[in-house]
Motif scaffolding. Structure first.
Motif, PDB file in Angstrom:
ATOM      1  N   MET A  66       0.642  -1.359   0.187  1.00  0.00           N
ATOM      2  CA  MET A  66      -0.009   0.013   0.190  1.00  0.00           C
ATOM      3  C   MET A  66       0.741   0.926  -0.245  1.00  0.00           C
ATOM      4  O   MET A  66       1.998   1.126   1.083  1.00  0.00           O
ATOM      5  N   PRO A  67       0.634   2.113  -0.800  1.00  0.00           N
ATOM      6  CA  PRO A  67       1.192   3.224  -1.087  1.00  0.00           C
ATOM      7  C   PRO A  67       1.111   3.925   0.591  1.00  0.00           C
ATOM      8  O   PRO A  67       0.217   3.995   0.904  1.00  0.00           O
ATOM      9  N   ASP A  68       1.915   4.885   0.737  1.00  0.00           N
ATOM     10  CA  ASP A  68       1.980   5.357   2.258  1.00  0.00           C
ATOM     11  C   ASP A  68       1.446   6.199   2.481  1.00  0.00           C
ATOM     12  O   ASP A  68       0.198   6.385   3.358  1.00  0.00           O
ATOM     13  N   LYS A  69       0.344   6.614   1.272  1.00  0.00           N
ATOM     14  CA  LYS A  69      -0.568   8.536   1.033  1.00  0.00           C
ATOM     15  C   LYS A  69      -1.760   7.016   1.040  1.00  0.00           C
ATOM     16  O   LYS A  69      -3.220   7.804   1.521  1.00  0.00           O
ATOM     17  N   GLY A  70      -2.089   5.631   0.704  1.00  0.00           N
ATOM     18  CA  GLY A  70      -3.163   5.234   0.305  1.00  0.00           C
ATOM     19  C   GLY A  70      -3.092   5.513  -0.799  1.00  0.00           C
ATOM     20  O   GLY A  70      -2.937   6.231  -1.991  1.00  0.00           O
ATOM     21  N   VAL A  71      -4.453   5.364  -1.223  1.00  0.00           N
ATOM     22  CA  VAL A  71      -4.602   5.533  -2.339  1.00  0.00           C
ATOM     23  C   VAL A  71      -6.735   5.910  -2.748  1.00  0.00           C
ATOM     24  O   VAL A  71      -7.241   5.770  -1.832  1.00  0.00           O
ATOM     25  N   ASN A  72      -6.911   6.127  -3.732  1.00  0.00           N
ATOM     26  CA  ASN A  72      -7.953   7.274  -4.571  1.00  0.00           C
ATOM     27  C   ASN A  72      -8.716   5.472  -5.271  1.00  0.00           C
ATOM     28  O   ASN A  72      -7.809   4.981  -6.352  1.00  0.00           O
ATOM     29  N   VAL A  73     -10.065   5.347  -5.420  1.00  0.00           N
ATOM     30  CA  VAL A  73     -10.950   4.877  -6.516  1.00  0.00           C
ATOM     31  C   VAL A  73     -12.056   5.748  -6.706  1.00  0.00           C
ATOM     32  O   VAL A  73     -12.733   5.735  -5.668  1.00  0.00           O
ATOM     33  N   LYS A  74     -11.808   6.024  -8.944  1.00  0.00           N
ATOM     34  CA  LYS A  74     -12.557   6.436  -9.429  1.00  0.00           C
ATOM     35  C   LYS A  74     -13.779   5.775  -9.895  1.00  0.00           C
ATOM     36  O   LYS A  74     -12.796   4.764 -10.667  1.00  0.00           O
ATOM     37  N   VAL A  75     -14.548   5.668  -9.661  1.00  0.00           N
ATOM     38  CA  VAL A  75     -15.958   4.800 -10.193  1.00  0.00           C
ATOM     39  C   VAL A  75     -16.507   5.574 -11.610  1.00  0.00           C
ATOM     40  O   VAL A  75     -17.477   6.761 -11.222  1.00  0.00           O
ATOM     41  N   ASP A  76     -15.944   5.184 -12.730  1.00  0.00           N
ATOM     42  CA  ASP A  76     -17.557   5.526 -13.620  1.00  0.00           C
ATOM     43  C   ASP A  76     -18.153   4.196 -14.090  1.00  0.00           C
ATOM     44  O   ASP A  76     -17.539   3.668 -14.228  1.00  0.00           O
ATOM     45  N   VAL A  77     -19.328   4.880 -14.294  1.00  0.00           N
ATOM     46  CA  VAL A  77     -20.665   3.783 -14.480  1.00  0.00           C
ATOM     47  C   VAL A  77     -21.121   4.420 -16.031  1.00  0.00           C
ATOM     48  O   VAL A  77     -21.610   5.177 -15.688  1.00  0.00           O
ATOM     49  N   ILE A  78     -21.954   3.428 -17.031  1.00  0.00           N
ATOM     50  CA  ILE A  78     -22.146   4.193 -18.485  1.00  0.00           C
ATOM     51  C   ILE A  78     -22.224   2.754 -19.206  1.00  0.00           C
ATOM     52  O   ILE A  78     -22.147   2.282 -18.913  1.00  0.00           O
ATOM     53  N   THR A  79     -23.548   3.383 -19.642  1.00  0.00           N
ATOM     54  CA  THR A  79     -24.146   2.773 -20.684  1.00  0.00           C
ATOM     55  C   THR A  79     -23.292   1.798 -21.678  1.00  0.00           C
ATOM     56  O   THR A  79     -22.651   2.402 -22.138  1.00  0.00           O
ATOM     57  N   ASP A  80     -24.113   0.206 -21.847  1.00  0.00           N
ATOM     58  CA  ASP A  80     -22.579  -0.078 -22.995  1.00  0.00           C
ATOM     59  C   ASP A  80     -23.897  -1.001 -23.339  1.00  0.00           C
ATOM     60  O   ASP A  80     -24.693  -2.681 -22.839  1.00  0.00           O
ATOM     61  N   PRO A  81     -24.636  -0.600 -24.917  1.00  0.00           N
ATOM     62  CA  PRO A  81     -24.045   0.604 -25.595  1.00  0.00           C
ATOM     63  C   PRO A  81     -24.740   1.907 -24.912  1.00  0.00           C
ATOM     64  O   PRO A  81     -25.960   1.297 -24.123  1.00  0.00           O
ATOM     65  N   GLY A  82     -24.955   2.736 -25.309  1.00  0.00           N
ATOM     66  CA  GLY A  82     -25.566   3.829 -25.209  1.00  0.00           C
ATOM     67  C   GLY A  82     -25.035   5.714 -24.868  1.00  0.00           C
ATOM     68  O   GLY A  82     -25.479   6.007 -24.916  1.00  0.00           O
ATOM     69  N   GLY A  83     -24.128   4.572 -23.751  1.00  0.00           N
ATOM     70  CA  GLY A  83     -23.547   5.572 -23.539  1.00  0.00           C
ATOM     71  C   GLY A  83     -23.730   6.815 -22.062  1.00  0.00           C
ATOM     72  O   GLY A  83     -23.589   7.526 -21.863  1.00  0.00           O
ATOM     73  N   ILE A  84     -24.573   6.787 -21.502  1.00  0.00           N
ATOM     74  CA  ILE A  84     -25.480   7.347 -20.957  1.00  0.00           C
ATOM     75  C   ILE A  84     -25.349   6.699 -19.012  1.00  0.00           C
ATOM     76  O   ILE A  84     -24.416   5.655 -18.864  1.00  0.00           O
TER      77      ILE A  84
END
Length: 140
Positions: A66-84
């Motif tokens: 684990m990095p000393d300062k921790g981690v960030n988790v970014k979550v992206d959710v998009i329809t497939d297909p459609g792109g919403i």
């Protein structure tokens, strides 16, 4: 005579400056962070997963140091297909090796592509991207 006294002062100042500069120690390079290694629990990475309802919880497991300062988790959710885009709650930075992530707003009988970007808090170049698809199998 006054020229000698000024010359003495200038030479003394120059000598002190050089002496001060020479006493600095060598700057040690910052140790490199280990590259992130991450696995996903309760989802089929790179494949399709079935969700029993409009929300689904899974885990991001950091397998590397684990990095000393921790981690960030970014979550992206998009329809497939459609792109919403389906907005998700932000995940707080963490120093835990297992991070719970809950997807919300999954519509019935719709497949979405989930992309996770896991980044070291202290080094934005140390990151890894994971992808999977999930379908809400409920009809409500």
């Amino acid at each position: 005579m006054p020229l000698k006294s000024y010359l003495f002062i200038v030479l003394a100042f120059l000598g002190l400056t050089l002496a001060a500069c020479g006493k600095k120690g060598a700057i040690e390079p910052k140790p490199e962070e280990e590259g992130l290694k991450v696995s996903l629990e309760n989802v089929a990475e790179g494949q399709y997963t079935a969700a029993p309802g409009s929300s689904y919880t899974f885990q991001v497991k950091v397998n590397s140091k684990m990095p000393d300062k921790g981690v960030n988790v970014k979550v992206d959710v998009i329809t497939d297909p459609g792109g919403i885009v389906f907005p998700q709650n932000p995940v707080a930075p963490s120093s835990d090796s297992v991070i719970n992530v809950t997807l919300i707003g999954l519509e019935p009988i719709r497949t979405v592509k989930v992309t996770l970007t896991i980044t070291s808090v202290g080094n934005e170049n140390n990151k890894i991207i994971k992808t999977f698809w999930i379908t809400n199998k409920s009809d409500e």
